[in-house]
Scaffold this active site. Structure first.
Site, mmCIF file in Angstrom:
data_model
loop_
_atom_site.group_PDB
_atom_site.id
_atom_site.type_symbol
_atom_site.label_atom_id
_atom_site.label_comp_id
_atom_site.label_asym_id
_atom_site.label_seq_id
_atom_site.Cartn_x
_atom_site.Cartn_y
_atom_site.Cartn_z
ATOM 1 N N ASP A 50 0.822 -1.212 0.000
ATOM 2 C CA ASP A 50 0.000 0.000 0.000
ATOM 3 C C ASP A 50 0.861 1.269 0.000
ATOM 4 O OD1 ASP A 50 -2.415 1.357 0.070
ATOM 5 O OD2 ASP A 50 -3.209 0.194 1.746
ATOM 6 N N GLU A 53 -0.812 1.908 -5.079
ATOM 7 C CA GLU A 53 -0.616 3.341 -4.815
ATOM 8 C C GLU A 53 -1.700 4.167 -5.505
ATOM 9 O OE1 GLU A 53 -0.183 4.030 -8.204
ATOM 10 O OE2 GLU A 53 1.147 5.671 -7.588
ATOM 11 N N TRP A 54 -2.827 3.490 -5.785
ATOM 12 C CA TRP A 54 -4.079 4.137 -6.200
ATOM 13 C C TRP A 54 -3.965 4.888 -7.532
ATOM 14 C CZ3 TRP A 54 -2.687 6.612 -1.072
ATOM 15 C CH2 TRP A 54 -2.754 5.667 -0.044
ATOM 16 N N GLY A 55 -2.984 4.518 -8.336
ATOM 17 C CA GLY A 55 -2.832 5.146 -9.650
ATOM 18 C C GLY A 55 -2.280 6.557 -9.589
ATOM 19 N N ASN A 65 0.759 7.735 -9.305
ATOM 20 C CA ASN A 65 2.014 8.008 -10.012
ATOM 21 C C ASN A 65 2.076 7.254 -11.339
ATOM 22 O OD1 ASN A 65 3.708 9.541 -7.795
ATOM 23 N ND2 ASN A 65 2.669 7.853 -6.773
ATOM 24 N N ASP A 92 -9.973 3.720 -3.661
ATOM 25 C CA ASP A 92 -10.713 2.547 -3.181
ATOM 26 C C ASP A 92 -12.146 2.486 -3.690
ATOM 27 O OD1 ASP A 92 -8.410 2.165 -1.776
ATOM 28 O OD2 ASP A 92 -9.385 1.959 0.181
HETATM 29 C C1 GLA Z 1 -5.956 1.327 1.376
HETATM 30 C C2 GLA Z 1 -6.111 0.315 0.239
HETATM 31 C C3 GLA Z 1 -7.235 -0.639 0.565
HETATM 32 C C4 GLA Z 1 -6.938 -1.356 1.882
HETATM 33 C C5 GLA Z 1 -6.705 -0.343 2.994
HETATM 34 C C6 GLA Z 1 -6.177 -0.996 4.255
HETATM 35 O O1 GLA Z 1 -7.056 2.153 1.473
HETATM 36 O O2 GLA Z 1 -6.335 0.979 -0.979
HETATM 37 O O3 GLA Z 1 -7.427 -1.572 -0.486
HETATM 38 O O4 GLA Z 1 -5.817 -2.172 1.712
HETATM 39 O O5 GLA Z 1 -5.755 0.645 2.616
HETATM 40 O O6 GLA Z 1 -5.955 -0.087 5.279
#
Ligand code: GLA
Length: 407
Positions: A155, A188-190, A192, A210
């Site tokens: 993460d 890293e949620w896209g 970078n 998320d």
């Molecule tokens: C981030 C991630 C989620 C999950 C949580 C855990 O938000 O994107 O998928 O792993 O952390 O805390």
């Protein structure tokens, strides 16, 4: 030992090292040739996990038919650790949640024919505040390898000031050095643009923030916003060329069975399969309804996701809430998904012969005047004739019809 036998032993040792290194390299290269499939604890349980609950989940994973449908990984997300590392700097499983330790739990998962995954974070702490991996990359990778970990989700919380590419590359190298082939899932949620650099670093990377169990609308969580199925879907189009065998865009885990309506769950699952997305179920398998199970274990729909060509599908047509997604498949076959995202039923009348399919990325060119395909409805599980006939169906609001075009 005479010089001759010293030479021979040296040669044998060198040969052994070379062979095992290339064997490991080969095993790493072979990971995730199709999008990984599994179950992850986060979407339903967040940090409320422990060994008895998870053992029950492992048992149901097998008895419900999920394993037989192709799901393989059992992944613990955030919340499995004790709040502090031990005196040697090693991570420790929370002794209350996992009284027998993590190796014992991993052994249990393996004993059921599943693979075991775990979670940590590139930052100093995980998103839920447990010890992060920053500065401990090689030590943590060795520990995971000793436990038998097969998959690491990594993460991006508490990572201020760190360069994402460098941080994920360091962890990737640490995993390789530890020697046990593990899928490395970048989360890293896209932020970078990992699709531009993470192929070769890991096997999948999150493309967005998320997900939550909402089909159309996002959900404000105060400091951040959880994204709906459709919001995430709309962010995938421009990155499809970066996905392929061994390196996948990850539009986040599944919310099937977590509160949406049946048609919404069915549409969510179909679209993720059209996207060649990793399929990580996130529902309570022990309480899964027959409807949920029929979605998650529909082998004909899963086969679209798992197609060997590994091409991410694309939006071919969009008008007035009606969209058509196309995914080129191996052997010149195609998957086509009609999505009605309007709030009323719509009738689709579609003459295949009027719409040639040309896709530069997969080098697909199909003219239905020249080639006739057989149609198979993957949810109704019935044959629908051929592309020589006009396709006509009513599709409900927020629902899909998904067909496979075969020879
Ligand atoms: C981030 C991630 C989620 C999950 C949580 C855990 O938000 O994107 O998928 O792993 O952390 O805390």
């Amino acid at each position: 030992m005479n010089p001759q036998s010293i030479k021979r032993s040296l040669f044998a040792a060198l040969f052994f090292i070379a062979a095992s290194t290339s064997l490991f390299a080969q095993k790493f290269e072979e990971l995730a040739q199709t999008p990984p499939m599994g179950w992850n604890s986060w979407n339903t349980f967040q940090t409320n996990i422990d060994e008895p609950l998870l053992k029950g989940m492992v048992d149901t994973y097998v008895s419900s038919g999920m394993r037989d449908a192709g799901y393989t990984y059992f992944v613990l997300d955030d919340g499995w650790m004790a709040m502090e590392r031990d005196k040697d700097g090693n991570l420790v499983a929370d002794p209350k949640k996992f009284p027998n330790g993590m190796k014992a739990f991993a052994d249990y998962v393996h004993s059921k024919g599943l693979k075991f995954g775990i979670y940590n974070c590139a930052g100093t702490k995980t998103c839920a505040g447990y010890p992060g991996t920053r500065g401990y990359e090689y030590q943590d990778a060795r520990l995971y390898a000793s436990w038998g970990v097969d998959y690491l989700k990594f993460d991006w919380c508490n990572s201020e000031g760190i360069n994402a590419r460098e941080a994920y590359t360091t962890m990737s190298k640490a995993i390789r050095a530890a020697g046990r082939p593990m899928i490395f899932s970048l989360c890293e949620w896209g932020q970078n643009q990992p699709w531009k650099w993470a192929s070769g670093v890991g096997q999948l990377w999150r493309s967005t923030g998320d997900i939550w169990a909402g089909f159309e609308k996002n959900l404000s969580k105060g400091s951040w916003t959880a994204l709906s199925v459709l919001t995430i879907l709309d962010k995938q189009d421009s990155i499809r060329q970066y996905a392929g065998p061994g390196h996948w865009n990850d539009p986040d885990m599944l919310e099937v069975g977590n509160g949406m309506k049946y048609n919404e769950d069915k549409a969510h699952f179909s679209l993720w399969c059209m996207l060649a997305a990793p399929l990580m179920a996130g529902n309570d398998l022990r309480k899964m309804s027959d409807e949920t199970k029929s979605i998650l274990t529909n082998k004909e729909v899963i086969a679209i996701d798992q197609d060997a060509l590994g091409i991410e599908g694309f939006r071919f047509y969009s008008f007035d809430g009606l969209e058509i997604f196309i995914k080129p498949l191996a052997n010149n076959e195609l998957a086509v998904c009609f999505l009605n995202r309007s709030n009323h039923p719509q009738t689709v009348t579609y003459n295949w012969k009027d719409h040639a399919v040309n896709d530069a990325i997969s080098k697909t060119n199909i003219d239905f005047n020249k080639t006739t395909y057989k149609l198979r409805d993957l949810w109704a599980k019935k044959d629908l004739g051929t592309t020589d006939k006009v396709f006509r169906q009513v599709i409900g609001a927020d629902d899909v019809v998904m067909v496979r075009l075969g020879k």
